[in-house]
Scaffold this active site. Sequence first.
Site, mmCIF file in Angstrom:
data_model
loop_
_atom_site.group_PDB
_atom_site.id
_atom_site.type_symbol
_atom_site.label_atom_id
_atom_site.label_comp_id
_atom_site.label_asym_id
_atom_site.label_seq_id
_atom_site.Cartn_x
_atom_site.Cartn_y
_atom_site.Cartn_z
ATOM 1 N N HIS A 131 44.645 34.412 14.256
ATOM 2 C CA HIS A 131 45.384 35.270 15.188
ATOM 3 C C HIS A 131 44.357 35.867 16.156
ATOM 4 O O HIS A 131 43.192 36.051 15.800
ATOM 5 C CB HIS A 131 46.043 36.372 14.356
ATOM 6 C CG HIS A 131 46.938 37.302 15.107
ATOM 7 N ND1 HIS A 131 46.462 38.371 15.825
ATOM 8 C CD2 HIS A 131 48.289 37.354 15.220
ATOM 9 C CE1 HIS A 131 47.475 39.031 16.347
ATOM 10 N NE2 HIS A 131 48.600 38.438 16.015
ATOM 11 N N ASP A 208 41.486 38.105 6.802
ATOM 12 C CA ASP A 208 42.636 38.654 7.509
ATOM 13 C C ASP A 208 43.860 38.408 6.619
ATOM 14 O O ASP A 208 44.356 37.292 6.528
ATOM 15 C CB ASP A 208 42.787 37.964 8.872
ATOM 16 C CG ASP A 208 44.028 38.456 9.613
ATOM 17 O OD1 ASP A 208 44.825 39.215 9.016
ATOM 18 O OD2 ASP A 208 44.205 38.071 10.780
ATOM 19 N N GLN A 211 49.160 38.357 7.065
ATOM 20 C CA GLN A 211 50.322 37.561 6.653
ATOM 21 C C GLN A 211 50.368 37.350 5.146
ATOM 22 O O GLN A 211 51.441 37.222 4.573
ATOM 23 C CB GLN A 211 50.302 36.183 7.349
ATOM 24 C CG GLN A 211 50.546 36.239 8.848
ATOM 25 C CD GLN A 211 51.968 36.677 9.221
ATOM 26 O OE1 GLN A 211 52.920 36.489 8.477
ATOM 27 N NE2 GLN A 211 52.102 37.277 10.397
ATOM 28 N N LYS A 234 54.153 44.906 7.911
ATOM 29 C CA LYS A 234 54.595 43.555 7.504
ATOM 30 C C LYS A 234 54.902 43.499 6.015
ATOM 31 O O LYS A 234 55.269 42.471 5.480
ATOM 32 C CB LYS A 234 53.517 42.521 7.841
ATOM 33 C CG LYS A 234 53.304 42.311 9.342
ATOM 34 C CD LYS A 234 52.383 41.149 9.571
ATOM 35 C CE LYS A 234 51.708 41.152 10.916
ATOM 36 N NZ LYS A 234 52.580 40.815 12.034
ATOM 37 N N CYS A 373 50.538 35.030 19.395
ATOM 38 C CA CYS A 373 49.157 35.580 19.416
ATOM 39 C C CYS A 373 48.181 34.652 18.706
ATOM 40 O O CYS A 373 47.242 35.108 18.030
ATOM 41 C CB CYS A 373 49.092 36.981 18.815
ATOM 42 S SG CYS A 373 50.167 38.154 19.620
HETATM 43 N N1 C6P Z 1 51.083 38.892 13.747
HETATM 44 C C1 C6P Z 1 53.183 37.853 14.328
HETATM 45 O O1 C6P Z 1 54.315 37.856 14.783
HETATM 46 P P1 C6P Z 1 48.948 43.909 13.792
HETATM 47 O O2 C6P Z 1 49.661 43.572 15.055
HETATM 48 O O3 C6P Z 1 47.647 44.564 14.057
HETATM 49 O O4 C6P Z 1 49.792 44.613 12.801
HETATM 50 O O5 C6P Z 1 48.613 42.507 13.084
HETATM 51 C C2 C6P Z 1 47.791 41.604 13.734
HETATM 52 C C3 C6P Z 1 47.758 40.309 13.021
HETATM 53 C C4 C6P Z 1 46.556 39.882 12.487
HETATM 54 N N2 C6P Z 1 46.468 38.746 11.798
HETATM 55 C C5 C6P Z 1 47.540 37.970 11.588
HETATM 56 C C6 C6P Z 1 47.387 36.725 10.774
HETATM 57 C C7 C6P Z 1 48.781 38.347 12.105
HETATM 58 O O6 C6P Z 1 49.843 37.570 11.884
HETATM 59 C C8 C6P Z 1 48.900 39.538 12.855
HETATM 60 C C9 C6P Z 1 50.185 39.948 13.467
HETATM 61 C C10 C6P Z 1 52.418 39.153 14.235
HETATM 62 O O7 C6P Z 1 52.638 36.820 13.922
HETATM 63 C C11 C6P Z 1 52.432 39.907 15.529
HETATM 64 S S1 C6P Z 1 51.569 39.075 16.805
#
Ligand code: C6P
Length: 415
Positions: A131, A208, A211, A234, A373
Amino acid sequence: MASPSKLQHLNVEKIRADFPVLDQEVRPGVPLVYLDSGATSQKPASVIEVMDRYYRTQNANIHRGVYKMAEQSTEDYEMARGKVAQFIGAAKPKEIVFTRNATESVNLVAYSWGRGNLNKGDVVVLTEMEHHANIVPWQMLAAEKGIRLEYIPVNDEGLLDMDALPGLLEMKPKLVSYTAMSNVMGTITPIAEITRMAKEVGAVTLIDGAQSVPHLPINVTELGVDFLVFSSHKMLGPTGLGVLYGREELLEAMPPFLGGGDMIKRVQLHEFSTNSVPHKFEAGTPAIAEVIGLGAAIDYLNAVGMDAIAAHDHELTEHALDRLAEVPGVWVFGPSAEHKSSNAAFTLKGAHPHDVAEILNREGVAVRAGHHCAMPVHEKFGVPATTRASFYLYNTKAEVDHFIEAIYKVKEIFG
Ligand code: C6P
């Protein structure tokens, strides 16, 4: 196709009753089918209620007041930190730092640990399925410090090309930072193997878990990983709250990220000394109600059971992949079911992913369309965008079937 009996790991109807938002129609007669938990999950009533109760009965700043409400808020906030630590197998609550989201957690590591430990020419290994949150902070640091970014390639199947890793590790990277689950393809990466191999060459490791943590059990101490980042929103918790797990020794050695109240021990006109870990990294008033809400979310996940959630989400994904494979013109992004969970991105021949999502919306199905993203992995497969359905503990097999019926409607429209 997953057998219906296996899908009874969870009492999904009972679970659904705990999520008020799911009980609605997008228009008369068309129930909501929420398949966008990869973007953000829905929240059970217990999380909403604990935050409501906090504001109605107890709202007070933490680590400051000596009156009853302030002491209670501090206690609840720190208790939630303990729940997070236990949930991911951290050795101590002080290894948990609260941030705004997973993105800020990566930035904290890049800014604080990265700036202090990485110098011109040092190698940082990422993967091609990251991401943007785990790419851009390192690119920013590369521009500032002249570090080199290398990537574990993604193969045609949508898996990490693990044969390339030994070669990358020969470059003696200072950091290996990788996702545990692709937010696009749902690919589950071999985190134990990568962590072990990276540590053998002395690299610091960052996972990371944005997910994976909502869907799969993890134990950071057993894994031996140095940093883990994830987001509350999430995993049934509120927005505006992220987590950084850091091994105590590393956090102790790192300089603060943001300066201000709470992160200091003493301030004089020309200098300051820092507070202990983790407060050193929590400048200013934190997201108190949200942290308490995340504690309630973790209670909920624990009560259902992470093993059962993992099995349910995987089986639902498997069912979705089986059904998607029946639809002519559908191309599912990434590996077969055994290597993935929870996220299924796809394209439909002749229809733009945004149009697919829009027509699914008319049928009550909420999915995400775009690059999610994660532009580099889309570029790798030569598609600018995909439509993504993502599944969680409150989704049913019947919802997946409704989603498939809705795709046939899209096909009718686009001929
Ligand atoms: N992905 C998706 O729809 P945040 O936005 O900081 O809570 O998470 C960022 C992030 C980091 N790593 C991974 C693997 C992610 O999937 C995400 C967030 C969402 O896939 C929003 S773009």
